[in-house]
Enzyme design. Structure first.
Site, short mmCIF file in Angstrom:
data_model
loop_
_atom_site.label_atom_id
_atom_site.label_comp_id
_atom_site.label_asym_id
_atom_site.label_seq_id
_atom_site.Cartn_x
_atom_site.Cartn_y
_atom_site.Cartn_z
CG ASP A 57 29.43 89.13 13.21
OD1 ASP A 57 28.29 88.74 12.92
OD2 ASP A 57 29.69 90.32 13.44
N GLY B 196 32.08 86.32 19.01
CA GLY B 196 31.02 86.55 18.04
C GLY B 196 30.82 88.00 17.68
CG HIS B 197 27.10 90.81 15.95
ND1 HIS B 197 27.51 91.28 14.73
CD2 HIS B 197 26.09 91.64 16.35
CE1 HIS B 197 26.80 92.35 14.39
NE2 HIS B 197 25.93 92.59 15.36
CG PHE B 198 26.86 92.29 20.71
CD1 PHE B 198 26.75 93.66 20.82
CD2 PHE B 198 25.82 91.59 20.12
CE1 PHE B 198 25.62 94.33 20.36
CE2 PHE B 198 24.69 92.25 19.65
CZ PHE B 198 24.59 93.63 19.78
#
Length: 285
Positions: free
Chosen positions: A238, A264-266
């Site tokens: 992230d 990552g983030h999602f």
């Protein structure tokens, strides 16, 4: 037991809050709280994987998705206000005790509710939902500049975060195989971000995010005092919320379970099945 997702709206003191609901009403409840710039649709893959065991409720925050986005002259876009609406939402639909799954903006929303009503919270699952300063990357620097000097120039500089390229980057940065990320999620986010007035709403929330950092000590006190069962399921790549932010929960909740995923983030875009399995194991314990 039905696992079909239903799409509903609740009247929360005159504000329409849209939500997804699945699972039996008498099953253990799990409230899913999304982040920026998304909506409850970010849970579209997770909900069917949990609905046989849990009563799932996933609202769109005010100003996001299908929930109302009142004008800024009618609604103050702060995290305190957003949390108040979602707190009332749980009461309106009759959620009495529930676990929370918090991601990004959903974390300061859910942590406010948990600190206010510790008796209602059965467990916390944090997917890149931060509560520690060491979890904030340098990616926050342009937003920090706006906190420190809320000038029009610093506000305008943040518009780059609202562009379609920036949304797509949030979905794909740190993902080893970008072909696993459906374009549907970020395309829908872009549709909502392009609505008239949505940009100013989001800039207001960028500015108010400093209130969340100011509350980190209060959130940490809640964790230390009440020690809710806690699971972190973290995309380790992230660009905004770093792995040390996940590890930090163990300072205040020594029994916290910390799981990292190579994404990552999602994280749900690529690891919904793995995260669902972790949740099922954690909440069964």
């Amino acid at each position: 037991m039905t696992t079909a997702t239903r799409y509903r709206s609740a009247d929360v003191d005159g504000l329409k809050v849209f939500y997804r609901e699945a699972g039996a009403a008498d099953a253990p409840a799990l409230l899913l709280l999304h982040g920026f710039p998304s909506a409850g649709h970010m849970f579209r893959d997770l909900i069917p994987l949990l609905a046989d065991r849990f009563h799932i409720v996933a609202p769109d925050l005010p100003g996001f998705g299908q929930s109302d986005m009142p004008g800024r002259n009618e609604f103050t876009y702060t995290f305190d206000h957003v949390a108040e609406v979602i707190d009332r939402f749980t009461e309106v639909i009759g959620l009495k005790r529930f676990a929370i799954y918090v991601f990004d903006y959903g974390a300061p929303t859910g942590f406010r509710i948990a600190a206010r009503h510790p008796d209602r919270i059965t467990a916390i699952i944090s997917q890149n939902g931060n509560a520690y300063e060491e979890g904030l990357s340098d990616g926050w620097n342009p937003i920090r500049a706006y906190w420190q000097e809320p000038s029009q120039a610093n506000r305008e500089a943040l518009r780059a975060f609202l562009a379609p390229d920036a949304t797509r980057w949030q979905y794909t940065h740190g993902v080893p195989d970008e072909t696993m990320v459906s374009p549907d999620g970020h395309s829908l986010d872009d549709f909502y971000l392009a609505r008239p007035g949505a940009d100013e709403v989001q800039l207001d929330l960028f500015g108010d995010y400093k209130s969340n950092v100011a509350l980190y000590p209060a959130f940490q006190k809640y964790f230390r005092t009440h020690k809710p069962p806690f699971l972190a399921v973290w995309g380790k790549n992230d660009p905004f919320f770093l792995p040390p932010g996940a590890e930090a929960f163990k300072r205040d909740i020594p029994d916290a379970v910390i799981r990292f995923f190579d994404t990552g983030h999602f994280a749900l875009e690529t690891h919904a099945a793995e995260i669902a399995a972790a949740i099922r194991g954690f909440l069964a314990g």
